[in-house]
Design an enzyme around this catalytic site. Structure first.
Site, PDB file in Angstrom:
ATOM      1  N   LYS A 190       2.173  -3.715   6.672  1.00  0.00           N
ATOM      2  CA  LYS A 190       2.549  -3.685   5.252  1.00  0.00           C
ATOM      3  C   LYS A 190       4.065  -3.459   5.130  1.00  0.00           C
ATOM      4  O   LYS A 190       4.742  -4.111   4.338  1.00  0.00           O
ATOM      5  CB  LYS A 190       1.793  -2.580   4.508  1.00  0.00           C
ATOM      6  CG  LYS A 190       0.317  -2.820   4.381  1.00  0.00           C
ATOM      7  CD  LYS A 190       0.018  -4.010   3.478  1.00  0.00           C
ATOM      8  CE  LYS A 190      -1.454  -4.352   3.396  1.00  0.00           C
ATOM      9  NZ  LYS A 190      -1.715  -5.672   2.838  1.00  0.00           N
TER      10      LYS A 190
ATOM     11  N   SER B 127       0.833  -1.199   0.000  1.00  0.00           N
ATOM     12  CA  SER B 127       0.000   0.000   0.000  1.00  0.00           C
ATOM     13  C   SER B 127       0.867   1.248   0.000  1.00  0.00           C
ATOM     14  O   SER B 127       1.995   1.247   0.515  1.00  0.00           O
ATOM     15  CB  SER B 127      -0.851  -0.022   1.275  1.00  0.00           C
ATOM     16  OG  SER B 127      -1.415   1.240   1.523  1.00  0.00           O
TER      17      SER B 127
ATOM     18  N   TYR C 187      -1.738  -1.100  10.997  1.00  0.00           N
ATOM     19  CA  TYR C 187      -2.001  -1.622   9.654  1.00  0.00           C
ATOM     20  C   TYR C 187      -0.835  -1.267   8.727  1.00  0.00           C
ATOM     21  O   TYR C 187      -0.284  -2.128   8.031  1.00  0.00           O
ATOM     22  CB  TYR C 187      -3.317  -1.057   9.098  1.00  0.00           C
ATOM     23  CG  TYR C 187      -3.460  -1.262   7.607  1.00  0.00           C
ATOM     24  CD1 TYR C 187      -3.697  -2.531   7.091  1.00  0.00           C
ATOM     25  CD2 TYR C 187      -3.340  -0.192   6.705  1.00  0.00           C
ATOM     26  CE1 TYR C 187      -3.813  -2.738   5.715  1.00  0.00           C
ATOM     27  CE2 TYR C 187      -3.448  -0.382   5.342  1.00  0.00           C
ATOM     28  CZ  TYR C 187      -3.689  -1.658   4.851  1.00  0.00           C
ATOM     29  OH  TYR C 187      -3.775  -1.850   3.487  1.00  0.00           O
TER      30      TYR C 187
HETATM   31  P1  NAD Z   1     -10.856  -7.181   1.577  1.00  0.00           P
HETATM   32  O1  NAD Z   1     -11.022  -7.129   3.046  1.00  0.00           O
HETATM   33  O2  NAD Z   1     -12.046  -7.076   0.719  1.00  0.00           O
HETATM   34  O3  NAD Z   1     -10.036  -8.499   1.160  1.00  0.00           O
HETATM   35  C1  NAD Z   1      -9.124  -9.122   2.017  1.00  0.00           C
HETATM   36  C2  NAD Z   1      -9.568 -10.577   2.136  1.00  0.00           C
HETATM   37  O4  NAD Z   1      -8.668 -11.295   2.982  1.00  0.00           O
HETATM   38  C3  NAD Z   1     -10.956 -10.720   2.757  1.00  0.00           C
HETATM   39  O5  NAD Z   1     -11.766 -11.484   1.884  1.00  0.00           O
HETATM   40  C4  NAD Z   1     -10.720 -11.427   4.084  1.00  0.00           C
HETATM   41  O6  NAD Z   1     -11.777 -12.278   4.426  1.00  0.00           O
HETATM   42  C5  NAD Z   1      -9.429 -12.172   3.790  1.00  0.00           C
HETATM   43  N1  NAD Z   1      -8.596 -12.493   4.960  1.00  0.00           N
HETATM   44  C6  NAD Z   1      -8.158 -11.665   5.937  1.00  0.00           C
HETATM   45  N2  NAD Z   1      -7.353 -12.328   6.777  1.00  0.00           N
HETATM   46  C7  NAD Z   1      -7.272 -13.603   6.336  1.00  0.00           C
HETATM   47  C8  NAD Z   1      -6.587 -14.766   6.783  1.00  0.00           C
HETATM   48  N3  NAD Z   1      -5.827 -14.755   7.865  1.00  0.00           N
HETATM   49  N4  NAD Z   1      -6.741 -15.911   6.064  1.00  0.00           N
HETATM   50  C9  NAD Z   1      -7.521 -15.961   4.963  1.00  0.00           C
HETATM   51  N5  NAD Z   1      -8.187 -14.880   4.492  1.00  0.00           N
HETATM   52  C10 NAD Z   1      -8.059 -13.721   5.166  1.00  0.00           C
HETATM   53  O7  NAD Z   1      -9.810  -6.028   1.186  1.00  0.00           O
HETATM   54  P2  NAD Z   1      -9.306  -5.531  -0.229  1.00  0.00           P
HETATM   55  O8  NAD Z   1      -9.661  -4.095  -0.329  1.00  0.00           O
HETATM   56  O9  NAD Z   1      -9.723  -6.451  -1.288  1.00  0.00           O
HETATM   57  O10 NAD Z   1      -7.740  -5.595  -0.007  1.00  0.00           O
HETATM   58  C11 NAD Z   1      -6.961  -6.682  -0.452  1.00  0.00           C
HETATM   59  C12 NAD Z   1      -5.503  -6.440  -0.046  1.00  0.00           C
HETATM   60  O11 NAD Z   1      -5.057  -5.211  -0.618  1.00  0.00           O
HETATM   61  C13 NAD Z   1      -5.303  -6.293   1.467  1.00  0.00           C
HETATM   62  O12 NAD Z   1      -4.087  -6.898   1.809  1.00  0.00           O
HETATM   63  C14 NAD Z   1      -5.221  -4.794   1.661  1.00  0.00           C
HETATM   64  O13 NAD Z   1      -4.470  -4.458   2.797  1.00  0.00           O
HETATM   65  C15 NAD Z   1      -4.525  -4.367   0.385  1.00  0.00           C
HETATM   66  N6  NAD Z   1      -4.775  -2.966   0.072  1.00  0.00           N
HETATM   67  C16 NAD Z   1      -6.068  -2.526  -0.054  1.00  0.00           C
HETATM   68  C17 NAD Z   1      -6.315  -1.184  -0.325  1.00  0.00           C
HETATM   69  C18 NAD Z   1      -7.735  -0.679  -0.425  1.00  0.00           C
HETATM   70  O14 NAD Z   1      -7.921   0.522  -0.358  1.00  0.00           O
HETATM   71  N7  NAD Z   1      -8.736  -1.506  -0.619  1.00  0.00           N
HETATM   72  C19 NAD Z   1      -5.241  -0.287  -0.479  1.00  0.00           C
HETATM   73  C20 NAD Z   1      -3.950  -0.778  -0.370  1.00  0.00           C
HETATM   74  C21 NAD Z   1      -3.720  -2.125  -0.097  1.00  0.00           C
HETATM   75  C1  UD1 Z   2      -7.098   5.251   3.920  1.00  0.00           C
HETATM   76  C2  UD1 Z   2      -6.075   4.804   4.945  1.00  0.00           C
HETATM   77  C3  UD1 Z   2      -4.870   4.220   4.224  1.00  0.00           C
HETATM   78  C4  UD1 Z   2      -5.304   3.101   3.286  1.00  0.00           C
HETATM   79  C5  UD1 Z   2      -6.342   3.681   2.320  1.00  0.00           C
HETATM   80  C6  UD1 Z   2      -6.860   2.684   1.326  1.00  0.00           C
HETATM   81  C7  UD1 Z   2      -6.421   6.344   6.851  1.00  0.00           C
HETATM   82  C8  UD1 Z   2      -5.828   7.438   7.676  1.00  0.00           C
HETATM   83  N1  UD1 Z   2      -5.698   5.941   5.794  1.00  0.00           N
HETATM   84  O1  UD1 Z   2      -6.489   6.200   3.132  1.00  0.00           O
HETATM   85  O2  UD1 Z   2      -3.940   3.716   5.156  1.00  0.00           O
HETATM   86  O3  UD1 Z   2      -4.200   2.597   2.572  1.00  0.00           O
HETATM   87  O4  UD1 Z   2      -7.448   4.173   3.079  1.00  0.00           O
HETATM   88  O5  UD1 Z   2      -7.635   1.714   1.977  1.00  0.00           O
HETATM   89  O6  UD1 Z   2      -7.472   5.823   7.150  1.00  0.00           O
HETATM   90  N2  UD1 Z   2     -13.012  11.214   3.432  1.00  0.00           N
HETATM   91  C9  UD1 Z   2     -14.032  12.061   3.783  1.00  0.00           C
HETATM   92  N3  UD1 Z   2     -15.155  11.527   4.304  1.00  0.00           N
HETATM   93  C10 UD1 Z   2     -15.338  10.185   4.501  1.00  0.00           C
HETATM   94  C11 UD1 Z   2     -14.282   9.314   4.138  1.00  0.00           C
HETATM   95  C12 UD1 Z   2     -13.138   9.857   3.613  1.00  0.00           C
HETATM   96  O7  UD1 Z   2     -13.914  13.276   3.628  1.00  0.00           O
HETATM   97  O8  UD1 Z   2     -16.382   9.770   5.016  1.00  0.00           O
HETATM   98  C13 UD1 Z   2     -11.791  11.777   2.844  1.00  0.00           C
HETATM   99  C14 UD1 Z   2     -10.551  11.496   3.666  1.00  0.00           C
HETATM  100  O9  UD1 Z   2     -10.352  12.504   4.597  1.00  0.00           O
HETATM  101  C15 UD1 Z   2      -9.486  11.480   2.582  1.00  0.00           C
HETATM  102  C16 UD1 Z   2     -10.205  10.967   1.332  1.00  0.00           C
HETATM  103  O10 UD1 Z   2     -11.591  11.153   1.592  1.00  0.00           O
HETATM  104  O11 UD1 Z   2      -9.043  12.777   2.329  1.00  0.00           O
HETATM  105  C17 UD1 Z   2      -9.941   9.505   1.051  1.00  0.00           C
HETATM  106  O12 UD1 Z   2     -10.197   8.773   2.230  1.00  0.00           O
HETATM  107  P1  UD1 Z   2     -10.096   7.177   2.305  1.00  0.00           P
HETATM  108  O13 UD1 Z   2     -10.956   6.593   1.253  1.00  0.00           O
HETATM  109  O14 UD1 Z   2     -10.343   6.770   3.707  1.00  0.00           O
HETATM  110  O15 UD1 Z   2      -8.587   6.863   1.885  1.00  0.00           O
HETATM  111  P2  UD1 Z   2      -7.192   7.416   2.495  1.00  0.00           P
HETATM  112  O16 UD1 Z   2      -7.418   8.412   3.545  1.00  0.00           O
HETATM  113  O17 UD1 Z   2      -6.356   7.813   1.350  1.00  0.00           O
END
Ligand code: NAD
Ligand code: UD1
Length: 339
Positions: free
Chosen positions: A154, A125, A150
């Site tokens: 990572k 991330s 979190y």
């Molecule tokens: P998500 O929660 O939808 O998917 C993660 C999946 O992992 C879930 O289905 C959950 O049930 C499963 N899981 C968690 N712990 C587990 C375990 N111990 N064993 C087996 N399954 C397990 O989230 P996502 O948004 O699809 O994210 C996927 C990956 O990408 C994550 O590692 C997340 O940290 C990373 N990531 C997500 C974002 C985002 O904004 N969505 C941003 C950066 C990185």
């Molecule tokens: C958040 C996480 C980051 C993670 C990323 C993707 C925090 C501090 N950071 O980032 O670690 O990698 O999600 O999952 O939580 N916002 C509003 N109102 C809302 C929700 C969000 O104004 O109800 C704003 C936030 O202040 C931000 C932007 O929207 O400026 C995006 O927010 P969000 O979707 O939570 O992502 P990040 O803050 O980038």
């Protein structure tokens, strides 16, 4: 046909990757404990593509189960998405986050070693970057100084995987640093399905649009940006998923550790997002300005130049399609995968 193991493959990003893998001629094998997802997403992948991934319900910390999966399916490459991902919750429950995210990775590496599987792609991330970096963030920007457990998981997993690769030079480890994934598959059959009150912007917006939430609270309008709201690099989940297909080709053909940003390189403010959503979907979105959220950065956006050049991948979707596709999913599934 090559089998790709998707840990956490029933989740938001994993289900979209499964579709793109099938489209590219790979077969996805999924392990997920459904801690934050539903098996329905796996069925829906089958509905979209005509091919249903092989699904194992279980925990990635269960090394015996992993061993069994590696025996039953010849795996070419692992994409490790499984993990807990809510920033606020990680501050409340640090041990759960360190246990789940770190021990899942360690068990996976151990089991891969036993099975002789050497290709590893990790869902990292942008949160691993230090907050003092100038924008845009490149893969050479400074990492560490994370502000929550979190983010530290990572960061630590990147260190663990780099160490494992160093000790096993025939391994290929690709670290993908995602920016802000939004959007959903064009069919509206799979999408983001947060439990409880969404923390992230786009799912909150779509729940305001369905009427489930009264209004959007915009966290802060006094940041030093063009309109006072924070800037992020939103990327369509389909583009992100396609980046993984490119990353597999790269990982299978190289040894070593390589890091890639997956972002668009374009920063948009919260107000840009609100306006784009209203325009793309012809919906009025009630919002109000609220105090800043602790830990938020003023801006965070990538340069995706390295992935563009080396992976031959470039995000193609627009802010408009991100907003339209998020709404298409939420409108068709107002309660996510629940009936
Ligand atoms: P998500 O929660 O939808 O998917 C993660 C999946 O992992 C879930 O289905 C959950 O049930 C499963 N899981 C968690 N712990 C587990 C375990 N111990 N064993 C087996 N399954 C397990 O989230 P996502 O948004 O699809 O994210 C996927 C990956 O990408 C994550 O590692 C997340 O940290 C990373 N990531 C997500 C974002 C985002 O904004 N969505 C941003 C950066 C990185
Ligand atoms: C958040 C996480 C980051 C993670 C990323 C993707 C925090 C501090 N950071 O980032 O670690 O990698 O999600 O999952 O939580 N916002 C509003 N109102 C809302 C929700 C969000 O104004 O109800 C704003 C936030 O202040 C931000 C932007 O929207 O400026 C995006 O927010 P969000 O979707 O939570 O992502 P990040 O803050 O980038």
């Amino acid at each position: 046909m090559q089998n790709i193991l998707l840990t956490g493959g029933a989740g938001y990003i994993g289900s979209h990757i499964a579709v793109e893998l099938i489209n590219a001629g790979y077969f996805p094998v999924i392990i997920d404990n459904l801690a934050n997802s539903s098996e329905k997403s796996v069925e829906r992948v089958g509905k979209i593509t005509g091919v249903t991934p092989k699904f194992y319900r279980g925990d990635c910390r269960d090394e015996k189960l992993l061993d069994k999966i590696f025996v039953e399916a010849q795996i070419s490459c692992v994409i490790h998405l499984a993990g807990l991902k809510a920033v606020g919750e990680s501050v409340e429950k640090p041990l759960e986050y360190y246990d789940n995210n770190l021990n899942a990775t360690i068990a996976l590496c151990r089991s891969m070693k036993k099975a002789g599987v050497k290709n590893f792609i990790f869902s990292s991330s942008a949160t691993v970057y230090n907050s003092k970096n100038p924008m845009p963030l490149s893969e050479d920007s400074v990492t560490g100084g994370c502000t929550n457990p979190y983010g530290w998981t990572k960061y630590m997993i990147e260190q663990i995987l780099s160490g494992v690769q160093k000790a096993n030079p025939d391994w290929s480890v690709t670290l993908l640093r995602y920016f802000n994934p939004v959007g959903a598959h064009k069919s509206g059959l799979i999408g983001e399905n947060p439990r409880g009150i969404p923390n992230n912007l786009m799912p909150f917006i779509t729940q305001v649009a369905t009427g489930k939430r009264e209004k959007l609270n915009i966290f802060g309008n006094d940041y030093p940006t063009k309109d006072g709201t924070c800037i992020r690099d939103y990327i369509h989940v389909l583009d992100l998923a396609k980046g993984h297909v490119k990353a597999i080709e790269y990982t299978l053909n190289h040894n070593g550790v390589e890091v890639f940003n997956l972002g668009t390189g374009q920063g948009y403010s919260v107000l840009d997002m609100v306006e784009a959503f209203q325009k793309a979907n012809n919906i009025k979105l009630p919002y109000t300005f609220a105090p800043r959220r602790a830990g938020d950065l003023t801006e965070c956006y990538s340069t995706p130049a390295k992935a563009n050049k080396i992976l031959g991948w470039k995000a193609e979707e627009t802010l408009e399609t991100m907003c339209a596709d998020s709404w298409n999913w939420q409108r068709q599934n107002p309660n996510g995968y629940e009936e």
